[in-house]
Design a protein around this motif. Structure first.
Motif, mmCIF file in Angstrom:
data_model
loop_
_atom_site.group_PDB
_atom_site.id
_atom_site.type_symbol
_atom_site.label_atom_id
_atom_site.label_comp_id
_atom_site.label_asym_id
_atom_site.label_seq_id
_atom_site.Cartn_x
_atom_site.Cartn_y
_atom_site.Cartn_z
ATOM 1 N N UNK A 55 30.631 10.034 26.795
ATOM 2 C CA UNK A 55 29.640 10.257 25.738
ATOM 3 C C UNK A 55 30.284 10.104 24.364
ATOM 4 N N UNK A 56 31.461 10.696 24.185
ATOM 5 C CA UNK A 56 32.155 10.583 22.900
ATOM 6 C C UNK A 56 32.499 9.129 22.580
ATOM 7 N N UNK A 57 32.957 8.391 23.589
ATOM 8 C CA UNK A 57 33.303 6.980 23.374
ATOM 9 C C UNK A 57 32.058 6.166 23.022
ATOM 10 N N UNK A 58 30.959 6.416 23.704
ATOM 11 C CA UNK A 58 29.709 5.706 23.382
ATOM 12 C C UNK A 58 29.261 6.009 21.955
ATOM 13 N N UNK A 59 29.429 7.239 21.526
ATOM 14 C CA UNK A 59 29.069 7.600 20.148
ATOM 15 C C UNK A 59 29.970 6.893 19.146
ATOM 16 N N UNK A 60 31.269 6.821 19.448
ATOM 17 C CA UNK A 60 32.202 6.105 18.557
ATOM 18 C C UNK A 60 31.819 4.634 18.443
ATOM 19 N N UNK A 61 31.530 4.017 19.589
ATOM 20 C CA UNK A 61 31.145 2.611 19.585
ATOM 21 C C UNK A 61 29.838 2.398 18.825
ATOM 22 N N UNK A 62 28.887 3.292 19.015
ATOM 23 C CA UNK A 62 27.616 3.190 18.310
ATOM 24 C C UNK A 62 27.812 3.328 16.800
ATOM 25 N N UNK A 63 28.671 4.256 16.394
ATOM 26 C CA UNK A 63 28.951 4.431 14.966
ATOM 27 C C UNK A 63 29.617 3.189 14.390
ATOM 28 N N UNK A 64 30.546 2.611 15.134
ATOM 29 C CA UNK A 64 31.227 1.406 14.662
ATOM 30 C C UNK A 64 30.251 0.244 14.551
ATOM 31 N N UNK A 65 29.368 0.104 15.525
ATOM 32 C CA UNK A 65 28.362 -0.967 15.463
ATOM 33 C C UNK A 65 27.398 -0.756 14.303
ATOM 34 N N UNK A 66 26.989 0.491 14.091
ATOM 35 C CA UNK A 66 26.092 0.789 12.976
ATOM 36 C C UNK A 66 26.753 0.467 11.647
ATOM 37 N N UNK A 67 28.023 0.835 11.522
ATOM 38 C CA UNK A 67 28.766 0.551 10.298
ATOM 39 C C UNK A 67 28.881 -0.962 10.088
ATOM 40 N N UNK A 68 29.182 -1.680 11.166
ATOM 41 C CA UNK A 68 29.300 -3.127 11.094
ATOM 42 C C UNK A 68 27.959 -3.759 10.704
ATOM 43 N N UNK A 69 26.875 -3.294 11.310
ATOM 44 C CA UNK A 69 25.549 -3.822 10.991
ATOM 45 C C UNK A 69 25.140 -3.507 9.558
ATOM 46 N N UNK A 70 25.482 -2.318 9.085
ATOM 47 C CA UNK A 70 25.147 -1.939 7.710
ATOM 48 C C UNK A 70 25.921 -2.790 6.703
ATOM 49 N N UNK A 71 27.182 -3.070 6.984
ATOM 50 C CA UNK A 71 27.956 -3.880 6.048
ATOM 51 C C UNK A 71 27.505 -5.337 6.112
ATOM 52 N N UNK A 72 27.067 -5.790 7.273
ATOM 53 C CA UNK A 72 26.572 -7.168 7.396
ATOM 54 C C UNK A 72 25.231 -7.345 6.690
ATOM 55 N N UNK A 73 24.369 -6.318 6.782
ATOM 56 C CA UNK A 73 23.042 -6.440 6.165
ATOM 57 C C UNK A 73 23.107 -6.309 4.636
#
Length: 77
Positions: A55-73
């Motif tokens: 669960x913790x790893x999935x949350x880390x990955x989700x946060x990283x993807x969200x950060x990546x998507x926010x910087x891309x947008x």
């Protein structure tokens, strides 16, 4: 449905409600459905510590993807 089965379902729901309240107090950010899934997995023999790590790893990955998507947008085309 028998009275015994109804009592068992009521007891399970009450237990889940209490676990959800504890979960909220501990700020686990698990909704009731996710918590019920986790409890079911643990009851089926899944190692609780391993489940928590996933669960913790999935949350880390989700946060990283969200950060990546926010910087891309934020980039202009």
């Amino acid at each position: 449905m028998s009275t015994r089965e109804a009592d068992r379902i009521t007891s399970a729901q009450q237990t889940l409600d209490i676990l959800h309240e504890i979960s909220q107090l501990l700020n686990t950010q698990l909704d009731k459905e996710t918590l019920a899934t986790c409890v079911g997995m643990i009851e089926s023999g899944v190692n609780p510590e391993a489940l928590a790590a996933v669960i913790l790893e999935l949350r880390r990955e989700n946060a990283a993807l969200s950060k990546q998507n926010n910087s891309s947008s934020g980039r202009t085309r």
